[in-house]
Motif scaffolding. Structure first.
Motif, PDB file in Angstrom:
ATOM      1  N   ASN A  15       0.826  -1.215   0.000  1.00 13.44           N
ATOM      2  CA  ASN A  15       0.000   0.000   0.000  1.00 13.44           C
ATOM      3  C   ASN A  15       0.861   1.265   0.000  1.00 13.44           C
ATOM      4  N   TYR A  16       1.980   1.210   0.709  1.00 16.71           N
ATOM      5  CA  TYR A  16       2.896   2.354   0.739  1.00 16.71           C
ATOM      6  C   TYR A  16       3.489   2.595  -0.643  1.00 16.71           C
ATOM      7  N   LEU A  17       3.921   1.528  -1.281  1.00 12.49           N
ATOM      8  CA  LEU A  17       4.480   1.637  -2.632  1.00 12.49           C
ATOM      9  C   LEU A  17       3.448   2.175  -3.606  1.00 12.49           C
ATOM     10  N   GLU A  18       2.237   1.653  -3.538  1.00  8.09           N
ATOM     11  CA  GLU A  18       1.169   2.117  -4.437  1.00  8.09           C
ATOM     12  C   GLU A  18       0.878   3.595  -4.229  1.00  8.09           C
ATOM     13  N   THR A  19       0.843   4.027  -2.981  1.00 13.64           N
ATOM     14  CA  THR A  19       0.579   5.431  -2.672  1.00 13.64           C
ATOM     15  C   THR A  19       1.666   6.340  -3.242  1.00 13.64           C
ATOM     16  N   LEU A  20       2.914   5.938  -3.077  1.00 12.19           N
ATOM     17  CA  LEU A  20       4.026   6.735  -3.607  1.00 12.19           C
ATOM     18  C   LEU A  20       3.958   6.846  -5.123  1.00 12.19           C
ATOM     19  N   LEU A  21       3.728   5.723  -5.778  1.00 12.75           N
ATOM     20  CA  LEU A  21       3.687   5.710  -7.244  1.00 12.75           C
ATOM     21  C   LEU A  21       2.551   6.574  -7.782  1.00 12.75           C
ATOM     22  N   LYS A  22       1.379   6.417  -7.206  1.00 13.28           N
ATOM     23  CA  LYS A  22       0.222   7.188  -7.678  1.00 13.28           C
ATOM     24  C   LYS A  22       0.394   8.680  -7.418  1.00 13.28           C
ATOM     25  N   LYS A  23       1.064   8.992  -6.325  1.00 14.25           N
ATOM     26  CA  LYS A  23       1.237  10.397  -5.954  1.00 14.25           C
ATOM     27  C   LYS A  23       2.177  11.127  -6.909  1.00 14.25           C
ATOM     28  N   LYS A  24       3.187  10.422  -7.390  1.00  9.96           N
ATOM     29  CA  LYS A  24       4.239  11.090  -8.144  1.00  9.96           C
ATOM     30  C   LYS A  24       4.183  10.880  -9.667  1.00  9.96           C
ATOM     31  N   PHE A  25       3.608   9.751 -10.097  1.00 11.47           N
ATOM     32  CA  PHE A  25       3.694   9.411 -11.516  1.00 11.47           C
ATOM     33  C   PHE A  25       2.337   9.220 -12.193  1.00 11.47           C
ATOM     34  N   LYS A  26       2.358   9.376 -13.475  1.00 15.24           N
ATOM     35  CA  LYS A  26       1.169   9.128 -14.293  1.00 15.24           C
ATOM     36  C   LYS A  26       1.127   7.629 -14.609  1.00 15.24           C
ATOM     37  N   ILE A  27       0.397   6.888 -13.815  1.00 17.36           N
ATOM     38  CA  ILE A  27       0.365   5.431 -13.980  1.00 17.36           C
ATOM     39  C   ILE A  27      -1.050   4.899 -13.772  1.00 17.36           C
ATOM     40  N   LYS A  28      -1.225   3.678 -14.230  1.00 25.95           N
ATOM     41  CA  LYS A  28      -2.451   2.939 -13.954  1.00 25.95           C
ATOM     42  C   LYS A  28      -2.029   1.618 -13.325  1.00 25.95           C
ATOM     43  N   ILE A  29      -2.500   1.347 -12.106  1.00 27.33           N
ATOM     44  CA  ILE A  29      -2.168   0.102 -11.424  1.00 27.33           C
ATOM     45  C   ILE A  29      -3.288  -0.905 -11.685  1.00 27.33           C
ATOM     46  N   LYS A 169       9.346  17.520  -3.045  1.00 25.03           N
ATOM     47  CA  LYS A 169       9.733  16.380  -2.224  1.00 25.03           C
ATOM     48  C   LYS A 169       8.532  15.471  -1.987  1.00 25.03           C
ATOM     49  N   LEU A 170       8.776  14.177  -2.076  1.00 30.42           N
ATOM     50  CA  LEU A 170       7.706  13.197  -1.916  1.00 30.42           C
ATOM     51  C   LEU A 170       7.561  12.826  -0.442  1.00 30.42           C
ATOM     52  N   ILE A 171       6.391  13.095   0.137  1.00 32.08           N
ATOM     53  CA  ILE A 171       6.136  12.785   1.543  1.00 32.08           C
ATOM     54  C   ILE A 171       4.787  12.087   1.667  1.00 32.08           C
ATOM     55  N   VAL A 172       4.770  10.938   2.336  1.00 33.70           N
ATOM     56  CA  VAL A 172       3.533  10.211   2.609  1.00 33.70           C
ATOM     57  C   VAL A 172       3.516   9.856   4.088  1.00 33.70           C
ATOM     58  N   LYS A 173       2.504  10.303   4.818  1.00 32.51           N
ATOM     59  CA  LYS A 173       2.457  10.071   6.260  1.00 32.51           C
ATOM     60  C   LYS A 173       1.485   8.967   6.662  1.00 32.51           C
ATOM     61  N   LYS A 174       0.535   8.628   5.783  1.00 28.96           N
ATOM     62  CA  LYS A 174      -0.468   7.635   6.142  1.00 28.96           C
ATOM     63  C   LYS A 174      -0.932   6.910   4.883  1.00 28.96           C
ATOM     64  N   VAL A 175      -1.021   5.569   4.986  1.00 28.79           N
ATOM     65  CA  VAL A 175      -1.537   4.765   3.880  1.00 28.79           C
ATOM     66  C   VAL A 175      -2.575   3.799   4.422  1.00 28.79           C
ATOM     67  N   ALA A 176      -3.323   3.182   3.520  1.00 29.14           N
ATOM     68  CA  ALA A 176      -4.368   2.238   3.912  1.00 29.14           C
ATOM     69  C   ALA A 176      -3.783   1.058   4.678  1.00 29.14           C
ATOM     70  N   GLN A 177      -4.544   0.548   5.645  1.00 33.00           N
ATOM     71  CA  GLN A 177      -4.188  -0.640   6.434  1.00 33.00           C
ATOM     72  C   GLN A 177      -2.896  -0.458   7.240  1.00 33.00           C
TER      73      GLN A 177
END
Length: 226
Positions: A15-29, A169-177
Motif C-alpha cells: 500500500n505504501y508503494l502504491e501510494t508513492l507511485l500514484k502520488k508522483k507518476f502518471k500510472i495505472k495500477i 519532495k515526496l512525503i507520505v504520512k499515512k496509507v491504507a491498512q
C-alpha cells in the motif's frame, strides 16, 4: 500512461508503494482489489506449494511453469509495462505478519511463516530472470529515501512524473491498512528494533529456515542476537 502491477506478501509495504507511485507518476495500477485467488491480486500466491497458503480466502490451484504462462493467466487486455515486487527484511516482516495473522484470526498451520516468505519471493526471483520488467524494491529503501528509490524504478520502466512533482519532495504520512508513519516508526525500522520481539532460539529457528540465496538476491543478511 504506463500500466503496472504490484506484488508482495501482506505487511510488506504494497500500500505504501502504491501510494508513492500514484502520488508522483502518471500510472495505472492493474491489480484487482477483492479476488484474492486472482493472479491480478497484489498478494496472489503463485508458488507451487499451496499447503503454505495461510488462509482459505487466499487459496488458489493455479501453477505456472514460466513467466509467460503467468502473464497469460492475468487475462488483461492491457499491456503490463512493469511488475514491481516489494519486500521487507524477513524479521521485520515476520513481526508484522504474525500481528496481522492474530488480528485476522488466521488458523495456524503446521508450517513456519518464513517458509512462505521463501516460496513467495523465490518464485518472483525466478520470474525476474525471465523478464527484465520484473523489478524488486525494498521497503527499508522506500522509507529511508522515497524519492531516490522510486525514481530508480521509474527510470527502468519510463514512468512520467506528474507536473506538480517535478521539483517537489515526496512525503507520505499515512496509507491504507497502516498506522501513521512518523519518526518513531522510521526509527523502529532503521535501528531494527523489531529484533527485540525474538529470543535467541526464535532467531536461530528463523535463520535455519531462511533461503540464503534468496536473502542475498533481495539484499538482506541474517541477524543474530546475544
Amino acid at each position: 500512461m504506463k500500466k503496472i502491477l504490484i506484488y508482495g506478501l501482506q505487511r510488506s509495504g504494497t500500500n505504501y508503494l502504491e501510494t508513492l507511485l500514484k502520488k508522483k507518476f502518471k500510472i495505472k495500477i492493474l491489480n484487482c482489489k477483492k479476488e484474492r485467488n486472482n493472479p491480478l491480486h497484489k498478494h496472489f500466491r503463485l508458488y507451487n506449494n499451496k499447503d503454505l497458503i495461510p488462509e482459505k480466502s487466499f487459496y488458489n490451484s493455479l501453477y505456472f511453469e514460466d513467466f509467460n504462462e503467468f502473464k497469460k493467466a492475468l487475462n488483461t487486455i492491457e499491456k503490463v509495462d512493469g511488475f514491481i515486487i516489494i519486500t521487507k527484511d524477513p524479521y521485520s516482516w515476520l513481526v508484522s505478519y504474525n500481528e496481522w495473522a492474530n488480528k485476522c484470526n488466521w488458523t495456524r498451520g503446521s508450517f513456519h511463516y518464513i517458509e512462505e516468505y521463501n516460496y513467495f519471493y523465490n518464485k518472483w526471483m525466478e520470474f525476474s530472470r525471465e523478464d527484465n520488467n520484473v523489478l524488486f524494491i525494498r521497503y527499508i529503501d522506500l522509507i529511508n529515501s522515497p524519492n531516490e528509490s522510486i525514481n530508480k524504478i521509474a527510470k527502468k520502466i519510463n514512468l512520467k512524473k506528474k507536473f506538480i512533482f517535478i521539483n517537489k519532495k515526496l512525503i507520505v504520512k499515512k496509507v491504507a491498512q497502516s498506522s501513521k508513519f512518523d519518526q518513531k516508526r522510521l526509527t523502529y525500522y532503521q535501528r531494527k528494533k523489531y529484533l527485540k520481539k525474538f529470543n535467541a532460539i526464535e532467531i536461530d529457528e528463523i535463520n535455519k529456515l531462511l533461503d540464503e540465496k534468496l536473502l542475498d538476491f533481495l539484499g538482506y543478511s541474517k541477524e543474530y542476537i546475544n
